[in-house]
Design an enzyme around this catalytic site. Structure first.
Site, PDB file in Angstrom:
ATOM      1  N   ASN A   7      67.543  51.724  31.965  1.00  0.00           N
ATOM      2  CA  ASN A   7      66.823  52.330  33.080  1.00  0.00           C
ATOM      3  C   ASN A   7      66.389  53.717  32.604  1.00  0.00           C
ATOM      4  OD1 ASN A   7      66.037  53.615  35.397  1.00  0.00           O
ATOM      5  ND2 ASN A   7      67.814  52.979  36.612  1.00  0.00           N
ATOM      6  N   ARG A  64      64.299  48.433  33.700  1.00  0.00           N
ATOM      7  CA  ARG A  64      63.816  48.788  35.026  1.00  0.00           C
ATOM      8  C   ARG A  64      62.406  49.368  34.866  1.00  0.00           C
ATOM      9  NH1 ARG A  64      65.002  54.092  38.529  1.00  0.00           N
ATOM     10  NH2 ARG A  64      64.099  53.385  40.479  1.00  0.00           N
ATOM     11  N   HIS A 153      62.868  51.127  45.195  1.00  0.00           N
ATOM     12  CA  HIS A 153      64.313  50.829  45.311  1.00  0.00           C
ATOM     13  C   HIS A 153      64.552  49.340  45.540  1.00  0.00           C
ATOM     14  CE1 HIS A 153      65.338  55.168  46.838  1.00  0.00           C
ATOM     15  NE2 HIS A 153      65.539  55.063  45.535  1.00  0.00           N
ATOM     16  N   ARG A 214      62.315  65.761  48.168  1.00  0.00           N
ATOM     17  CA  ARG A 214      60.999  65.237  48.572  1.00  0.00           C
ATOM     18  C   ARG A 214      60.854  65.307  50.087  1.00  0.00           C
ATOM     19  NH1 ARG A 214      61.609  59.604  45.594  1.00  0.00           N
ATOM     20  NH2 ARG A 214      62.819  60.505  43.902  1.00  0.00           N
ATOM     21  N   GLU A 330      72.159  48.569  40.909  1.00  0.00           N
ATOM     22  CA  GLU A 330      70.795  48.204  40.514  1.00  0.00           C
ATOM     23  C   GLU A 330      70.776  47.521  39.151  1.00  0.00           C
ATOM     24  OE1 GLU A 330      69.860  52.299  41.776  1.00  0.00           O
ATOM     25  OE2 GLU A 330      67.844  51.530  42.129  1.00  0.00           O
TER      26      GLU A 330
END
Ligand code: ADP
Length: 352
Positions: A7, A64, A153, A214, A330
């Site tokens: 990833n 990923r 996600h 964010r 993940e």
């Protein structure tokens, strides 16, 4: 069967090596600050080399990839063509896809004959219908420019959904959930019969919840105002919205654990804003789903903070809904997607 999952983020590399028969993690590593000042690791090649893994001994390498656009609705065995397509998607996620491609290139050089698979963050949300993924902009901006909600996600929401269905003793295709991935980046997903029907992140991972740094949802006219009236450049606005907003913008920290401990007015305000936004999305998604089997908390904040979970669940409207806490994985989801896709495309050999 050994599957390595890479990833590659803009300045980090997460690595996990799985034995897929036992689902055991044989090795894992997190390398941060790649290419940053004072870091001894200057690029992804060095980061991957520092893992000291014999990649050619692996069965599969899963990568990923953040943005799969409309092209990739599921994981894809990596070929030259797939690399070209991921490259074409760079403008949609400049930092992410570029870093992901870097990881793919290095891994191919190290192990040219090992099967490699790209697993996209966006793919889980490819089940959204037009009314969910379109913005009310001129239609040609969707058709010509690809401007639409993609959602992110996906590996996390997909993994959480499977685990939640198991905990609820239901089959995946009969479970309705509202899944909350609450980490530095954060998103909510409405899952109907095991499939994503709506999600809070949009064209990019900037939309939706109040995140670490964010902004999440804002009036788009603010962006115009910043440029026209405050004379900020495109890059400055980008920097403000992605790196200087969210919790950090309100209380100067993006670390929820620290913010809870701080207990001053600005910190309290930041948390209240974050919680209120989560509640608004849960309420909205309850209206989209016929029944909600569970609200599921995940990610660093969702998994670890009982305080935030309790605050989020306070509204009376949520009082009859079960809540679950599930630790997301993940990388394991990426590894299992690799297996799934390779079964249907056995014998495919990477073109590089
Ligand atoms: P990333 O998106 O970078 O992978 P994580 O999923 O690790 O992020 O989540 C990081 C966030 O989780 C940080 O805001 C951190 O403060 C928060 N967090 C971790 N542990 C706790 C805790 N015990 N209580 C509250 N927040 C926590």
């Amino acid at each position: 069967m050994k599957i390595a999952v890479l990833n590659a983020g803009s300045s980090s590399l997460k690595f996990k090596l799985f034995d897929m028969e036992s689902l055991k993690v044989l090795r894992s590593a997190l390398i941060e600050n790649i290419g940053e000042e004072n870091s001894i690791i200057t690029n992804h090649k060095e980061a991957i080399e520092s893992l000291d893994i014999d990649f050619s001994s692996l069965d599969v390498i899963g990568h990923r990839v953040v943005h799969g656009g409309e092209k990739f609705q599921s994981a894809a065995p990596i070929t030259q063509e797939v690399i070209k397509e991921i490259t074409k998607l760079i403008p949609l996620a400049p930092l992410h896809n570029r870093a992901n491609l870097e990881g793919i290139k290095v891994a191919f050089n190290k192990a040219p004959s090992v099967k490699q698979v790209a697993v996209f963050d966006t793919a889980f949300h490819s089940t959204m219908q037009k009314e969910a993924y379109l913005y009310a902009l001129p239609y040609e901006m969707y058709e010509r420019d690809g401007i639409r909600r993609y959602g992110f996600h996906g590996s996390s929401h997909g993994y959480i959904a499977k685990r939640a269905a198991k905990e609820l003793n239901k089959s995946l295709d009969s479970v309705n959930l509202i899944t909350l991935h609450l980490g530095n980046g954060a998103s909510v997903c409405a899952i109907q019969n095991g499939k994503s029907i709506d999600t809070s992140m949009g064209f990019t991972p900037l939309e939706g919840l109040v995140m670490g740094s964010r902004s999440g949802d804002i009036d788009p006219a603010i962006v115009l105002y910043m440029q026209r009236e405050l004379l900020l450049s495109v890059d400055e606005v980008d920097d403000i919205l992605n790196k200087k907003s969210g919790l950090k913008g309100i209380c100067e920290s993006n670390d929820v654990r620290e913010i809870i401990a701080n207990d001053d007015e600005q910190s309290k305000l930041a948390l209240t804003m974050m919680i209120r936004r989560i509640q608004k999305y849960i309420g909205a998604y309850m209206s989209l789903l016929d029944d909600v089997d569970a609200i599921v908390f995940s990610g660093g904040i969702g998994e670890n903070s009982a305080y935030i979970r309790e605050e989020v669940l306070k509204p009376k409207l949520f009082s009859n809904i079960k809540s679950l806490v599930i630790k997301t994985d993940e990388e394991l989801e990426i590894a299992s997607e690799c297996l799934k896709v390779l079964k249907i495309s056995e014998g495919i050999s990477p073109a590089l």
